[in-house]
Scaffold this active site. Structure first.
Site, short mmCIF file in Angstrom:
data_model
loop_
_atom_site.label_atom_id
_atom_site.label_comp_id
_atom_site.label_asym_id
_atom_site.label_seq_id
_atom_site.Cartn_x
_atom_site.Cartn_y
_atom_site.Cartn_z
N HIS A 242 0.79 -1.23 0.00
CA HIS A 242 0.00 0.00 0.00
C HIS A 242 0.82 1.27 0.00
O HIS A 242 0.27 2.36 -0.10
CB HIS A 242 -0.94 0.03 1.22
CG HIS A 242 -0.23 0.33 2.51
ND1 HIS A 242 0.41 -0.63 3.23
CD2 HIS A 242 -0.04 1.49 3.18
CE1 HIS A 242 0.96 -0.09 4.31
NE2 HIS A 242 0.71 1.20 4.30
C1 UD1 Z 1 -1.93 5.83 5.29
C2 UD1 Z 1 -0.64 6.39 5.89
C3 UD1 Z 1 0.42 5.30 5.89
C4 UD1 Z 1 -0.08 4.04 6.59
C5 UD1 Z 1 -1.39 3.60 5.97
C6 UD1 Z 1 -1.95 2.44 6.74
C7 UD1 Z 1 -0.22 8.77 5.47
C8 UD1 Z 1 0.54 9.74 4.69
N1 UD1 Z 1 -0.13 7.49 5.08
O1 UD1 Z 1 -1.66 5.48 3.94
O2 UD1 Z 1 1.56 5.78 6.59
O3 UD1 Z 1 0.89 3.03 6.42
O4 UD1 Z 1 -2.34 4.69 6.03
O5 UD1 Z 1 -2.87 1.72 6.00
O6 UD1 Z 1 -0.89 9.11 6.42
N2 UD1 Z 1 -8.98 4.85 0.82
C9 UD1 Z 1 -10.25 4.30 0.74
N3 UD1 Z 1 -10.89 4.00 1.90
C10 UD1 Z 1 -10.36 4.22 3.13
C11 UD1 Z 1 -9.08 4.78 3.20
C12 UD1 Z 1 -8.41 5.09 2.04
O7 UD1 Z 1 -10.78 4.08 -0.35
O8 UD1 Z 1 -11.01 3.92 4.14
C13 UD1 Z 1 -8.26 5.13 -0.45
C14 UD1 Z 1 -8.51 6.53 -0.97
O9 UD1 Z 1 -8.54 6.47 -2.36
C15 UD1 Z 1 -7.28 7.29 -0.53
C16 UD1 Z 1 -6.19 6.20 -0.58
O10 UD1 Z 1 -6.86 5.00 -0.20
O11 UD1 Z 1 -6.97 8.37 -1.34
C17 UD1 Z 1 -5.02 6.44 0.35
O12 UD1 Z 1 -5.47 6.65 1.68
P1 UD1 Z 1 -4.62 7.55 2.70
O13 UD1 Z 1 -5.22 7.50 4.03
O14 UD1 Z 1 -4.37 8.91 2.12
O15 UD1 Z 1 -3.20 6.85 2.68
P2 UD1 Z 1 -2.84 5.32 2.92
O16 UD1 Z 1 -2.22 4.80 1.69
O17 UD1 Z 1 -3.99 4.61 3.49
N1 UDP Z 2 -3.85 -5.48 8.78
C1 UDP Z 2 -5.14 -5.98 8.96
N2 UDP Z 2 -5.85 -6.35 7.85
C2 UDP Z 2 -5.34 -6.24 6.59
C3 UDP Z 2 -4.02 -5.74 6.43
C4 UDP Z 2 -3.30 -5.36 7.55
O1 UDP Z 2 -5.62 -6.09 10.09
O2 UDP Z 2 -6.05 -6.58 5.64
C5 UDP Z 2 -3.08 -5.07 9.98
C6 UDP Z 2 -1.73 -5.72 10.12
O3 UDP Z 2 -1.84 -6.99 10.76
C7 UDP Z 2 -0.97 -4.70 10.95
C8 UDP Z 2 -1.54 -3.39 10.48
O4 UDP Z 2 -2.78 -3.70 9.85
O5 UDP Z 2 -1.29 -4.86 12.32
C9 UDP Z 2 -0.62 -2.75 9.50
O6 UDP Z 2 -1.25 -1.68 8.89
P1 UDP Z 2 -0.82 -1.14 7.47
O7 UDP Z 2 -0.06 -2.16 6.73
O8 UDP Z 2 -2.05 -0.60 6.84
O9 UDP Z 2 0.09 0.12 7.85
P2 UDP Z 2 1.60 0.31 8.29
O10 UDP Z 2 1.89 -0.62 9.40
O11 UDP Z 2 2.45 0.09 7.09
O12 UDP Z 2 1.66 1.74 8.69
#
Ligand code: UD1
Ligand code: UDP
Length: 373
Positions: A217
């Site tokens: 992601h």
């Molecule tokens: C964010 C964090 C990242 C973290 C990740 C965990 C920042 C800069 N990034 O990244 O550090 O590892 O969360 O998962 O804060 N979207 C949906 N539904 C949702 C959420 C997101 O459709 O409920 C889609 C949207 O198109 C959005 C994209 O995902 O634009 C990215 O979401 P965003 O929260 O901006 O960043 P993450 O990639 O989730």
């Molecule tokens: N995770 C989850 N379901 C999923 C993918 C990840 O519960 O489908 C959990 C995972 O076990 C870990 C956390 O989400 O505890 C990690 O989050 P993510 O990878 O979104 O973010 P990051 O740790 O890179 O910030």
């Protein structure tokens, strides 16, 4: 100054999936710290950064985290829009609630917005997961971490490396080595899991230790076509070579796959599924042969569960997992990823560089002692 009988008000600011997971042991530790001398009010402020059921509410429901006191419903957008809107809305809540301390978690835009809102109001900030560095400023998380660490009052580090990183930047005051709250969460959840029936392995028709688990992601892996194509082609080839691949797809990544690969016929043993609950995820991780990921949290969970991990990045903040041989930094090149999967490194040494599962209680004890000073 808090006197006997007063209420200590602690505000946790969360918004993204890993932050709900980090919040769990803090909620538990705060609840177990309530005593007759003072009351504690733990406010949960949810920015709304993640909002889909499977990215958000599933964790509150499954792991019995209390409903947030506020959901600011900021949603998705550019970094500036998202962080700016959060800052404005968090400030409104902090002005109204006047907490004694604000806790921020990890390195997302919710972390930075929460810390900025608090520091300008002169509210002390406790940063959980302080001191992590990738030394890659192209990652939005690296900017969020550096800025948050530099304005935090109390910096709770998960590892000795994190403490050293802060020292290099001149931050020595308020730094505490406590261990990793995600290890606390994992231990709590494994206990809960013992008493529940889990069907994800049967539901997906998987054989333990005969499949790979994938998560992708990171912005840098999903916004550049060549990089994503290289990683995704490696995964398709791994499946074509006979290893079943389970891939719970983050919504950001789902959009890319739907746009680029919708016309492609994918191997039937590549299971692209919706994001899953934490209990299901832990179960899938524990039973996998190998984990391929660009997630910070998943790298650590692989290590805690002693499953070999291949990290789809050039660097990691969790370098101990690499040094101990459980994590391979494969980068994003197709051939390197495939080679890493079929020449698996299993760690030779094992010790716990991220504490013993008591980080949250240590953090809460410190926070309460600061508030009562
Ligand atoms: C964010 C964090 C990242 C973290 C990740 C965990 C920042 C800069 N990034 O990244 O550090 O590892 O969360 O998962 O804060 N979207 C949906 N539904 C949702 C959420 C997101 O459709 O409920 C889609 C949207 O198109 C959005 C994209 O995902 O634009 C990215 O979401 P965003 O929260 O901006 O960043 P993450 O990639 O989730
Ligand atoms: N995770 C989850 N379901 C999923 C993918 C990840 O519960 O489908 C959990 C995972 O076990 C870990 C956390 O989400 O505890 C990690 O989050 P993510 O990878 O979104 O973010 P990051 O740790 O890179 O910030």
């Amino acid at each position: 100054m808090i006197l006997k009988g007063d209420t200590i008000k602690i505000a946790s600011i969360v918004g993204a999936r890993p932050q709900f997971i980090k919040l769990i042991p803090i909620v538990k530790a705060i609840n177990s710290s309530i005593n007759n001398s003072y009351k504690i009010k733990h406010l949960i402020i949810h920015t709304g950064q993640h909002y889909d059921y499977l990215m958000n509410k599933v964790f509150f429901d499954e792991l019995q985290i209390p409903e947030p006191d506020y959901n600011l419903e900021v949603g998705s957008g550019t970094h500036g829009y998202q962080t700016g809107t959060m800052l404005k809305k968090i400030e409104e809540v902090l002005l109204k609630e006047k907490p004694n301390i604000v806790i921020v978690y990890g390195d997302t835009n919710s972390t930075l917005a929460g810390a900025l809102a608090a520091v300008k109001l002169h509210i002390p900030i406790a940063h959980i997961e302080a001191g992590l560095r990738s030394y890659n400023k192209l990652m939005p998380e690296e900017i969020n971490r550096i800025l948050t660490d530099h304005i935090s009052t109390y910096l709770f580090c998960p590892s000795k490396t994190a403490v050293k990183n802060l020292k290099k930047e001149g931050i020595k005051k308020g730094v505490y080595l406590v261990g990793d709250v995600m290890y606390d969460t994992l231990l709590i959840t494994l206990e809960i899991a013992k008493n529940k029936d889990h069907t994800i392995i049967q539901k997906l028709n998987l054989k333990p230790k005969e499949y790979a688990l994938v998560t992708i992601h990171r912005e840098e892996n999903t916004t550049n076509f060549e990089i994503f194509n290289s990683i995704f082609s490696a995964i398709v080839e791994i499946a074509n070579n006979g290893l079943t691949v389970v891939f719970p797809v983050h919504p950001r990544t789902r959009k890319v796959i739907n746009t680029i690969f919708s016309d492609f016929s994918l191997p039937s043993n590549l299971l692209l599924i919706e994001p899953i609950s934490y209990l299901d995820m832990i179960l899938l991780e524990a039973n996998s042969k190998v984990i391929l990921t660009d997630s910070g949290g998943v790298q650590k969970e692989a290590f805690f569960l002693k499953v070999p991990c291949i990290t789809l990045r050039q660097e990691t903040e969790w370098i101990e997992t690499v040094k101990l041989g459980w994590n391979t930094l494969a980068g994003t090149q197709k051939e390197k990823i495939i080679k890493a999967v079929f020449n698996l490194n299993k760690g030779k040494k094992y010790y716990l560089p991220y504490g013993k599962g008591k980080a949250a209680q240590k953090i809460v004890n410190k926070i309460l002692s600061f508030c009562l000073k």
